[in-house]
Design an enzyme around this catalytic site. Structure first.
Site, PDB file in Angstrom:
ATOM      1  N   ASP A  38       0.822  -1.214   0.000  1.00  0.00           N
ATOM      2  CA  ASP A  38       0.000   0.000   0.000  1.00  0.00           C
ATOM      3  C   ASP A  38       0.857   1.264   0.000  1.00  0.00           C
ATOM      4  OD1 ASP A  38      -2.686  -1.260   2.174  1.00  0.00           O
ATOM      5  OD2 ASP A  38      -1.856  -1.938   0.256  1.00  0.00           O
ATOM      6  N   TYR A  41       1.850   2.327  -3.411  1.00  0.00           N
ATOM      7  CA  TYR A  41       0.707   2.919  -4.138  1.00  0.00           C
ATOM      8  C   TYR A  41       0.503   4.367  -3.657  1.00  0.00           C
ATOM      9  CZ  TYR A  41      -3.920   3.719  -6.072  1.00  0.00           C
ATOM     10  OH  TYR A  41      -4.968   4.252  -6.781  1.00  0.00           O
ATOM     11  N   GLU A 118     -25.224 -18.002 -11.474  1.00  0.00           N
ATOM     12  CA  GLU A 118     -24.478 -16.923 -10.818  1.00  0.00           C
ATOM     13  C   GLU A 118     -25.055 -16.687  -9.422  1.00  0.00           C
ATOM     14  OE1 GLU A 118     -24.862 -13.524 -13.452  1.00  0.00           O
ATOM     15  OE2 GLU A 118     -24.647 -14.825 -15.206  1.00  0.00           O
ATOM     16  N   LYS A 120     -26.755 -14.574  -6.462  1.00  0.00           N
ATOM     17  CA  LYS A 120     -27.680 -13.431  -6.425  1.00  0.00           C
ATOM     18  C   LYS A 120     -27.271 -12.512  -5.263  1.00  0.00           C
ATOM     19  CE  LYS A 120     -32.539 -12.139  -6.654  1.00  0.00           C
ATOM     20  NZ  LYS A 120     -32.451 -11.089  -5.616  1.00  0.00           N
ATOM     21  N   ARG A 141     -31.569   1.315 -10.240  1.00  0.00           N
ATOM     22  CA  ARG A 141     -32.651   0.626 -10.952  1.00  0.00           C
ATOM     23  C   ARG A 141     -33.932   1.428 -10.847  1.00  0.00           C
ATOM     24  NH1 ARG A 141     -36.932  -2.374  -9.904  1.00  0.00           N
ATOM     25  NH2 ARG A 141     -37.519  -4.026 -11.365  1.00  0.00           N
ATOM     26  N   LYS A 291     -29.587 -18.501 -15.689  1.00  0.00           N
ATOM     27  CA  LYS A 291     -29.909 -17.908 -16.992  1.00  0.00           C
ATOM     28  C   LYS A 291     -29.599 -18.895 -18.103  1.00  0.00           C
ATOM     29  CE  LYS A 291     -28.168 -13.515 -15.202  1.00  0.00           C
ATOM     30  NZ  LYS A 291     -27.117 -12.463 -15.299  1.00  0.00           N
ATOM     31  N   LYS A 315     -34.477 -18.439  -4.647  1.00  0.00           N
ATOM     32  CA  LYS A 315     -34.255 -17.701  -3.390  1.00  0.00           C
ATOM     33  C   LYS A 315     -33.981 -18.704  -2.265  1.00  0.00           C
ATOM     34  CE  LYS A 315     -35.644 -13.799  -2.940  1.00  0.00           C
ATOM     35  NZ  LYS A 315     -35.257 -12.394  -3.030  1.00  0.00           N
TER      36      LYS A 315
END
Ligand SMILES: NC(=O)c1cnc(N)c2cc(Br)sc12
Length: 323
Positions: A38, A41, A118, A120, A141, A291, A315
């Site tokens: 760090d 950086y 995937e 959720k 959204r 999907k 779910k």
């Protein structure tokens, strides 16, 4: 005193520093695999701040120093989504997943198809727009057709790159979330300061994104997982798995816990695997998104009024409250 640096030398060094800082930031915040300490950086970052202070006309909009705007926001303007951000139908059992699969098989008239599974995420959905590879806008959204412009706050999220690895124009959608560890630390801090605590990481993330002070948002360690490409100019992908691989290649953050399966029975094994694993994950999930993987199959299946026919969210049963 550092020797005087000319304008041209400064411009060259600023470009070098931006490439280095973007690379190290991607390794740390997107891949979670930092290759430098760090302190190194921070030193490079300080050098960039000093050069930009010396030569303000050399400050680029996508410089790492431009993530946290100075001013308080008045509010959030409403923005129409070009393509509605739909929700998913839900399934609560293996039998309901088998029903979903039977419908998909009928719609696709027994054409071959695979499932992309995937996690959720339990956060808040957001749309990110990039133009010619530059971060342009972030919209929540909202009600699916219209959301709020949260660009200034989302720009403070280090796992969201301000420029892509290719100058593409696209819209990526995903979930902004607060890691469990950050949620616990934030609530401890709020308790000590006599402030109301957040009920869960999703509320904490939503409250942070809707804060009118980008400095507060920047202090809360939000992150993101992108999971779909809503618009893409200048490139073609054939499947959901290819779309996520492209997001990875462009430097965008996706969730690695994903797999393609040939059958709904294998999908169910994945569901059971993550129902067990979810407590070990550093972020909250509330199910699995399944999907149809091939985009031509998705197109053939299409949408109902409110949700795609080619996807479903399984779910998990609500977790027993920890005693
Ligand atoms: N992986 C995904 O597609 C995904 C993950 N997490 C979520 N909360 C959602 C919501 C929709 Br709609 S899709 C999706």
């Amino acid at each position: 005193m550092a020797e005087e640096i000319s304008f041209d030398q400064a411009r060259e060094r600023i470009d070098e520093l931006k490439v280095l800082l973007d690379k190290y930031s991607h390794e740390y915040y997107v891949l979670d695999q930092p290759t430098i300490p760090d302190e190194e950086y921070d030193q490079l970052y300080r050098e960039l701040v000093e050069l930009e202070e010396k030569y303000p006309t050399l400050v680029q909009n996508d410089s790492p120093t431009q993530r946290v705007g100075g001013s308080l926001l008045e509010g959030f303007e409403k923005v129409q989504h070009d393509i509605p951000m739909l929700s998913l139908d839900n399934a609560f059992s293996k039998e309901e997943l088998q029903d979903f699969d039977r419908k998909v098989s009928q719609i696709l008239e027994d054409q071959p198809y695979t499932y992309h599974c995937e996690l959720k995420m339990d956060g808040l959905a957001v749309s990110l727009k990039y133009e010619n590879g530059k971060f342009k806008q972030a919209v929540t959204r909202g009600n699916g057709s219209e959301g709020e412009n949260v660009t200034a706050n989302v720009k403070t999220i280090r796992s969201i790159p301000l420029s892509l690895k290719e100058p593409l124009t696209l819209e990526a959608r995903g979930e902004i979330y607060m890691p469990k560890s950050s949620f616990i630390a934030l609530n401890q801090q709020r308790e000590e300061q006599g402030e109301a605590v957040f009920a869960n990481p999703r509320n904490a993330a939503a409250g942070t994104i809707r804060n009118l002070d980008p400095k507060v948002t920047a202090s809360r360690n939000l992150s993101v997982f992108l999971y779909s490409l809503a618009q893409l100019d200048g490139k073609e992908v054939q499947s959901q798995s290819e779309a996520l691989a492209l997001l990875d290649d462009l430097g965008l953050k996706t969730n690695p816990e994903r797999r393609v399966f040939e059958s709904i029975d294998e999908v169910w094994d994945f569901v059971e695997e993550y129902q067990e694993k979810r407590t070990e994950l550093p972020y909250e999930i509330d199910g699995i998104v399944i999907k149809v993987n091939e985009l031509d199959n998705q197109e053939k299946a299409g949408f109902t009024v409110k949700a795609p026919r080619w996807a479903i969210a399984y779910k998990f049963p609500a977790e027993e409250a920890e005693t």
